[in-house]
Design a protein around this motif. Structure first.
Motif, PDB file in Angstrom:
ATOM      1  N   PHE A   1      14.979  -3.922  12.947  1.00  0.00           N
ATOM      2  CA  PHE A   1      14.175  -4.554  12.232  1.00  0.00           C
ATOM      3  C   PHE A   1      12.675  -4.480  12.799  1.00  0.00           C
ATOM      4  O   PHE A   1      11.776  -4.130  11.777  1.00  0.00           O
ATOM      5  CB  PHE A   1      14.320  -6.060  11.775  1.00  0.00           C
ATOM      6  N   GLY A   2      12.439  -4.340  13.900  1.00  0.00           N
ATOM      7  CA  GLY A   2      11.017  -4.112  14.557  1.00  0.00           C
ATOM      8  C   GLY A   2      10.642  -2.966  14.323  1.00  0.00           C
ATOM      9  O   GLY A   2       9.438  -2.703  13.907  1.00  0.00           O
ATOM     10  N   TYR A   3      11.653  -1.924  14.246  1.00  0.00           N
ATOM     11  CA  TYR A   3      11.178  -0.392  14.261  1.00  0.00           C
ATOM     12  C   TYR A   3      10.966  -0.195  12.816  1.00  0.00           C
ATOM     13  O   TYR A   3      10.132   0.763  12.236  1.00  0.00           O
ATOM     14  CB  TYR A   3      12.129   0.390  14.999  1.00  0.00           C
ATOM     15  N   TYR A   4      11.871  -0.890  11.956  1.00  0.00           N
ATOM     16  CA  TYR A   4      11.512  -0.742  10.400  1.00  0.00           C
ATOM     17  C   TYR A   4       9.990  -1.074  10.278  1.00  0.00           C
ATOM     18  O   TYR A   4       9.451  -0.344   9.489  1.00  0.00           O
ATOM     19  CB  TYR A   4      12.588  -1.429   9.725  1.00  0.00           C
ATOM     20  N   LEU A   5       9.675  -2.236  10.691  1.00  0.00           N
ATOM     21  CA  LEU A   5       8.268  -2.675  10.448  1.00  0.00           C
ATOM     22  C   LEU A   5       7.294  -1.622  10.962  1.00  0.00           C
ATOM     23  O   LEU A   5       6.189  -1.483  10.311  1.00  0.00           O
ATOM     24  CB  LEU A   5       7.998  -4.140  11.093  1.00  0.00           C
TER      25      LEU A   5
END
Length: 316
Positions: A182-186
């Motif tokens: 999710f951090g890399y999606y952001l």
């Protein structure tokens, strides 16, 4: 694999190996490598494509098994596999290019770039923490039944972010390491906001076209893609076709296709200044808490001769 909590094993896979010069002697080892991989394939433990090379060039490449079992289409060095979280290494490169150009700051918070993100976490999590998996954001397991209920749906960015943006942090940002797609999606959404371009456009213009990676792209299930491998899952009753996942739920965390030959071009570009200067590459490969740099795992292994070797890698 990103499918944490999903009791399935991905059987069709891609292996990409680069050995540093002076450690691996191609003339002596290629037959041993072929023997090992053939044994694994014959034992039903491996299908995929393998490439081994160094700065002198490629000295071993071969496909094992099938890209499509229903039509008996074999794997080759040109087979395109979904590379999953290896995508994160491309995302980190894009972010560091923007940092080098002064368009992003590593110590800036999420809300500087995504004003609509909840202030409770968006005002304390930094770009550095997203890159290094020290943000405190959870992985897919923080969204109940993520793979069963959400992974196959076509999401727009804002709706997908709402799935996890209010989930409690696992720890105070910066306190420790915990892997989070999710951090890399952001990070992908931030790159799009800052540039005004899609993640795909950024990849093509800033990396793929520059390196001649003609067989690497953002995965799109609707697009006719030559040499694309099917995915399979190994179950107690045998192999079956892998379940569908919408790449709208992966974005910069894992939505790319590539081949072993293109990944060799990617590896070679990480040793020079073509994409990023030495100063910022050093930052990208510098291990943080948990031994993770930016988009890369950085570890040390001890060889049989006692020599300590630093390894830079990523699973996918």
């Amino acid at each position: 694999m990103d499918n944490i909590g999903k009791p399935l094993q991905i059987f069709l896979c891609l292996i990409y190996l680069i050995f540093f010069p002076g450690i691996f002697h191609p003339q002596d080892k290629s037959q041993a490598v072929d023997k090992l991989l053939t044994e694994l394939y014959n034992a039903g433990k491996f299908q995929g494509s393998v490439l081994i090379g160094n700065d002198s060039g490629i000295f071993y490449e071969k496909g094992f098994g099938y890209a499509n079992l229903e039509f008996d289409i074999p794997n080759t060095p040109e087979t395109k596999f979904r590379i999953a979280s290896i995508t994160k290494s491309f995302t980190s490169m894009l972010v560091m290019q923007f940092v080098q150009e002064g368009k992003l700051k590593l110590d800036a918070i999420i809300k500087n770039y995504l004003p609509e993100y909840p202030a409770k976490t968006g005002s304390i999590i930094t770009i550095h923490q997203l890159l290094s998996h020290t943000s405190g954001l959870g992985h897919y397991e923080v969204v109940p039944d993520f793979f069963r209920l959400h992974s196959y749906l076509p999401y727009i960015h804002n709706d997908f972010i709402k799935l996890f943006q209010d989930a409690p942090l696992l720890f105070e940002p910066g306190a420790r390491y915990s892997y989070s797609s999710f951090g890399y999606y952001l990070l992908g959404v931030i790159l799009e906001k800052v540039s005004g371009k899609s993640y795909e456009e950024l990849l093509n213009g800033r990396i793929l076209n520059m390196l001649g990676m003609k067989n690497t792209s953002v995965d799109n299930s609707r697009r006719i893609e030559t040499n694309r491998a099917n995915g399979y899952e190994k179950t107690v009753s045998g192999l079956q076709n892998a379940g569908y996942r919408s790449m709208s739920t992966a974005l910069a965390a894992g939505d790319m296709l590539s081949t072993v030959r293109d990944l060799y071009l990617w590896d070679r570009a990480l040793y020079n200044d073509k994409l990023l200067s030495a100063r910022f590459r050093e930052i990208m490969f510098r291990p943080n808490t948990g031994g993770y740099g930016y988009g890369w795992s950085v570890n040390k292994i001890k060889l049989s001769n006692g020599r300590i070797l630093r390894t830079v890698s990523h699973t996918g």
